[in-house]
Design a protein around this motif. Structure first.
Motif, PDB file in Angstrom:
ATOM      1  N   SER A 115       0.815  -1.153  -0.079  1.00 54.46           N
ATOM      2  CA  SER A 115      -0.060   0.013   0.143  1.00 54.46           C
ATOM      3  C   SER A 115       0.803   1.248   0.082  1.00 54.46           C
ATOM      4  O   SER A 115       0.403   2.410  -0.450  1.00 54.46           O
ATOM      5  CB  SER A 115      -0.882  -0.001   1.265  1.00 54.46           C
ATOM      6  OG  SER A 115      -0.161  -0.135   2.508  1.00 54.46           O
ATOM      7  N   GLY A 116       2.151   1.263   0.320  1.00 51.55           N
ATOM      8  CA  GLY A 116       3.073   2.281   0.401  1.00 51.55           C
ATOM      9  C   GLY A 116       3.375   2.903   1.605  1.00 51.55           C
ATOM     10  O   GLY A 116       3.526   3.964   2.121  1.00 51.55           O
ATOM     11  N   LYS A 123       8.442   9.562   3.462  1.00 52.10           N
ATOM     12  CA  LYS A 123       8.004  11.180   3.206  1.00 52.10           C
ATOM     13  C   LYS A 123       7.743  11.808   4.542  1.00 52.10           C
ATOM     14  O   LYS A 123       7.808  12.913   4.692  1.00 52.10           O
ATOM     15  CB  LYS A 123       6.422  10.896   2.504  1.00 52.10           C
ATOM     16  CG  LYS A 123       6.820  10.402   0.891  1.00 52.10           C
ATOM     17  CD  LYS A 123       5.369   9.989   0.462  1.00 52.10           C
ATOM     18  CE  LYS A 123       5.471   9.706  -1.030  1.00 52.10           C
ATOM     19  NZ  LYS A 123       4.198   9.441  -1.737  1.00 52.10           N
ATOM     20  N   ASP A 253      -1.651   9.959  -7.587  1.00 54.32           N
ATOM     21  CA  ASP A 253      -0.907  10.451  -8.885  1.00 54.32           C
ATOM     22  C   ASP A 253      -1.347   9.666 -10.352  1.00 54.32           C
ATOM     23  O   ASP A 253      -1.131  10.120 -11.333  1.00 54.32           O
ATOM     24  CB  ASP A 253       0.671  10.663  -8.909  1.00 54.32           C
ATOM     25  CG  ASP A 253       1.202   9.196  -8.171  1.00 54.32           C
ATOM     26  OD1 ASP A 253       2.375   9.243  -8.728  1.00 54.32           O
ATOM     27  OD2 ASP A 253       0.793   8.770  -7.034  1.00 54.32           O
ATOM     28  N   GLY A 276      -0.720  10.559  -0.748  1.00 52.50           N
ATOM     29  CA  GLY A 276       0.437  10.335  -1.477  1.00 52.50           C
ATOM     30  C   GLY A 276       0.346  10.769  -2.877  1.00 52.50           C
ATOM     31  O   GLY A 276      -0.761  10.171  -3.602  1.00 52.50           O
TER      32      GLY A 276
HETATM   33  N1  LIG Z   1       2.993   6.725  -7.863  1.00 50.79           N
HETATM   34  C1  LIG Z   1       3.082   6.253  -6.692  1.00 50.79           C
HETATM   35  N2  LIG Z   1       3.825   5.298  -6.010  1.00 50.79           N
HETATM   36  C2  LIG Z   1       3.791   5.072  -4.868  1.00 50.79           C
HETATM   37  C3  LIG Z   1       3.222   6.123  -3.839  1.00 50.79           C
HETATM   38  N3  LIG Z   1       3.388   5.482  -2.486  1.00 50.79           N
HETATM   39  C4  LIG Z   1       4.228   4.371  -2.748  1.00 50.79           C
HETATM   40  N4  LIG Z   1       4.430   4.226  -4.022  1.00 50.79           N
HETATM   41  C5  LIG Z   1       5.015   3.121  -4.826  1.00 50.79           C
HETATM   42  O1  LIG Z   1       4.281   2.032  -4.260  1.00 50.79           O
HETATM   43  C6  LIG Z   1       5.054   0.786  -3.977  1.00 50.79           C
HETATM   44  C7  LIG Z   1       5.084   0.160  -2.749  1.00 50.79           C
HETATM   45  O2  LIG Z   1       5.475   1.025  -1.910  1.00 50.79           O
HETATM   46  P1  LIG Z   1       6.139   0.343  -0.455  1.00 50.79           P
HETATM   47  O3  LIG Z   1       6.531   1.534   0.389  1.00 50.79           O
HETATM   48  O4  LIG Z   1       7.137  -0.413  -0.754  1.00 50.79           O
HETATM   49  O5  LIG Z   1       4.767  -0.174   0.122  1.00 50.79           O
HETATM   50  P2  LIG Z   1       4.695  -1.050   1.558  1.00 50.79           P
HETATM   51  O6  LIG Z   1       3.396  -0.818   2.048  1.00 50.79           O
HETATM   52  O7  LIG Z   1       5.888  -0.663   2.465  1.00 50.79           O
HETATM   53  O8  LIG Z   1       4.845  -2.385   0.879  1.00 50.79           O
HETATM   54  P3  LIG Z   1       5.072  -3.695   1.965  1.00 50.79           P
HETATM   55  O9  LIG Z   1       5.852  -3.596   2.937  1.00 50.79           O
HETATM   56  O10 LIG Z   1       5.488  -4.965   0.988  1.00 50.79           O
HETATM   57  O11 LIG Z   1       3.531  -3.904   2.539  1.00 50.79           O
HETATM   58  C8  LIG Z   1       6.912   1.170  -4.613  1.00 50.79           C
HETATM   59  O12 LIG Z   1       7.055   1.177  -5.815  1.00 50.79           O
HETATM   60  C9  LIG Z   1       6.593   2.727  -4.169  1.00 50.79           C
HETATM   61  O13 LIG Z   1       7.525   3.477  -4.877  1.00 50.79           O
HETATM   62  C10 LIG Z   1       2.704   7.040  -4.349  1.00 50.79           C
HETATM   63  O14 LIG Z   1       2.158   7.906  -3.862  1.00 50.79           O
HETATM   64  N5  LIG Z   1       2.671   7.314  -5.824  1.00 50.79           N
END
Ligand SMILES: Nc1nc2c(ncn2[C@@H]2O[C@H](COP(=O)(O)OP(=O)(O)OP(=O)(O)O)[C@@H](O)[C@H]2O)c(=O)[nH]1
Ligand SMILES: Nc1nc2c(ncn2[C@@H]2O[C@H](COP(=O)(O)OP(=O)(O)OP(=O)(O)O)[C@@H](O)[C@H]2O)c(=O)[nH]1
Ligand SMILES: [Mg+2]
Ligand SMILES: [Mg+2]
Lengths: 298, 278
Positions: A115-116, A123, A253, A276
């Protein structure tokens, strides 16, 4: 700019002299279709439409015309206004802020896989640095391959320390990190946890344990804006277990309408705190109801 | 439904419609699925169980019509798979799982870490390469993804590898330069392997909603897709938007991801999928 769905809705009302139960039906139907395409939860849509219907059938609004007289708004415009007003109202408060005044302030990041969370952790760290804070990041995702490495890279980029001890469980890690922050004068701790399913009891227990151990000031539910009808199921369970303090909608985005923002807000009562808007660490915005309301309504 | 009122028939249709909508099937595809059901009702069929059967049969046809097996390493050497999709959909993890299957079948596999952008992306793929028993080709962060693709294919051809799988960075279809980068990667592949990539798989997050179809269309424009992998179906999401991709774009679903471990991949089973959906 009205989406096709919304345009269709208002077209149905063109030329009507006033709004009635009968002529509202097709307009509401169009809005319903538009909101389904915007990924708003089906029950939340029902609730929204009922409120809009009530508001629309209510007193017709009068506004000041360019010549200064008070004139009645057209039924079409009254309906549009009812939709926007109700949506903005349901989306909830802005500027709720981030409570990080503890010693140290503690933020816990939670949510589904991918999910990010990790990116948003970076950030938030950047934002806090700009506010004069001294964040410490905690690499509490010990499961995903290279998750710790990922957070380390972000920490390096921002020149922010990352707390990580190989082999240590997330609960102990978080506890030690908070103690460490206190002893070296870092005033905000952000705990990045592993993505997990809301129905994974063992992993949800782990989050409850972390929370019960360090008592975070903020528990942020991080949610992908592209999520569909699963948003409410998931958010409800995370909220039931953790009583999160707010949520972040990521990847705005893209062109997903982000209806989850309305659904989650409506069902949990918790505020949207941040949005985000990209992969880069400066792409985090404070929540603004009007922009998101327009995007969801179309 | 009180808001729109209606007869018993309307209520029954409304109920079926809701089952589909809460599973992310979307408005257009739901309409397409319910048309034969409405027809059946008009012909006097009002038995809920039988109508549900008509609905399921329609959905099953949508999926079966486009069902197609993966291209085989027996027909192409190396077999080249390009894996694409939006951020966080499960590409890297799915590649690890797919690689493990091939290695288990006695094939040699090379993984190309063409995500040179995201923090620790290559490190993540490196772990999977080791777990699967595959070889990794990587450059340093910030390098040109095309160069990684080139080296991975060269190595694959040179060492007689059976399969080369290319991992790409997550990207949103709204970011033009990233979609163009994907087209460029496709061109690099065709330079070295004229009939490649033999499979271009769009990895779609199973929790995804109505953005899935426009996503699939945009990716297809950048690099022609041959199939879809739907991940995270071990959660509560139903993955209904894949029906839209199947029926609208005629792309088969090749695999589903049902967890985060190396064995959590299954070939797509339309019947099982529909049983879980409705
Ligand atoms: N375009 C875009 N990509 C995002 C945004 N936030 C995160 N990402 C992308 O989404 C993907 C997953 O982001 P992570 O931060 O690894 O997500 P996570 O929740 O930590 O993932 P897990 O730890 O595996 O659960 C990556 O490729 C990030 O660069 C955003 O606001 N916009
Ligand atoms: N529960 C579950 N999680 C999955 C599945 N597939 C992938 N994941 C998880 O989803 C998250 C993202 O997976 P990645 O493989 O990093 O996704 P990605 O598409 O490569 O992400 P980016 O490269 O950042 O765009 C990780 O936490 C994975 O473990 C699945 O089938 N089920
Ligand atoms: Mg993470
Ligand atoms: Mg990846």
């Amino acid at each position: 700019v009205l989406s096709r769905g919304f345009k269709n809705a208002t077209m149905k009302l063109r030329g009507q002299t006033r709004l009635t139960e009968e002529n509202l039906k097709p307009a509401l139907r169009e809005v319903r279709t538009s909101l389904i395409q915007a990924d708003v939860d089906i029950s939340v849509i029902k609730d929204f439409l009922a409120r809009v219907k009530e508001k629309s059938l209510g007193e017709i609004v009068r506004v000041k015309s360019p010549t200064g007289q008070m004139v009645k708004v057209t039924p079409e415009d009254h309906f549009i206004k009812a939709c926007y007003d109700e949506m903005a109202e349901m989306m909830g408060p802005e500027d709720v802020g981030l409570d990080v005044d503890g010693n140290p302030g503690i933020i816990m990041m939670v949510g589904l896989q991918g999910s990010g969370k990790t990116t948003t952790t970076g950030k938030l760290a950047k934002m806090l640095l700009e506010q004069g804070k001294k964040p410490l990041l905690v690499a509490a995702d010990i499961y995903r391959p290279a998750a710790v490495d990922q957070l380390m890279v972000l920490g390096r980029r921002l020149d922010v320390p990352v707390f990580s001890i190989k082999g240590m469980k997330p609960v102990d890690l978080s506890k030690m990190a908070v103690a460490q922050a206190r002893s070296v004068g870092r005033d905000v701790v952000i705990i990045d946890t592993a993505g997990r399913l809301a129905i994974d009891n063992a992993l949800m227990d782990e989050l409850v344990q972390i929370k019960g151990t360090v008592h975070p000031d903020e528990v942020l539910f991080v949610c992908d804006a592209m999520i569909g009808q699963d948003a409410v199921r998931t958010a409800k369970e995370f909220d039931r277990r953790l009583d999160f303090t707010g949520f972040v909608l990521t990847k705005l985005d893209g062109d997903a309408r982000g209806g989850a923002a309305l659904s989650i807000r409506q069902v949990t009562g918790k505020p949207v705190k941040f949005l985000g808007q990209g992969e880069e660490l400066d792409k985090l915005e404070e929540f603004r109801a009007e922009g998101l309301a327009q995007r969801i309504l179309g | 439904d009180q808001l729109f009122g209606g007869s018993i028939d309307d209520d029954m249709l409304e109920e079926l419609e809701e089952v589909l909508l809460v599973s992310d099937v979307g408005v257009t595809t739901t309409e397409r699925i319910l048309t034969p059901v409405r027809e059946a009702m008009r012909n006097g069929n009002v038995d809920p169980a039988s109508l549900r059967h008509v609905m399921k049969t329609t959905m099953s046809e949508m999926l079966m019509e486009v069902d197609a097996p993966m291209a085989s390493p027996d027909d192409h050497k190396p077999l080249v798979l390009l894996v694409v999709g939006v951020n966080g959909s499960g590409k890297t993890t799915s590649i690890g799982k797919i690689a493990a299957r091939y290695v288990r079948d006695g094939k040699s596999v090379i993984l190309g870490a063409a995500d040179t952008y995201r923090a620790a992306a290559a490190d993540q793929l490196a772990v999977w390469a080791e777990r699967a028993g595959a070889t990794l080709v990587r450059h340093k962060e910030g390098a040109d993804p095309g160069a990684v693709v080139y080296e991975a294919l060269e190595k694959g051809i040179h060492t007689g590898a059976d399969v080369v799988i290319i991992d790409t960075a997550g990207r949103l279809q709204t970011v033009r330069p990233l979609m163009e980068q994907l087209s460029k990667i496709n061109r690099v592949i065709r330079k070295l392997v004229p009939d490649g990539p033999h499979e271009t798989l769009l990895v779609v997050d199973g929790t995804m909603g109505q953005n899935a179809l426009s996503q699939a269309r945009s990716f297809h424009e950048a690099t022609p897709l041959t199939g879809v992998v739907v991940t995270k179906l071990d959660g509560t999401a139903k993955g209904g938007m894949v029906l839209a991709i199947s029926s609208d774009m005629a792309k088969p679903i090749k695999f589903i991801g049902i967890g985060e471990q190396i064995d959590d991949l299954r070939p797509f089973d339309p019947q099982a999928f529909l049983d879980a959906l409705v």
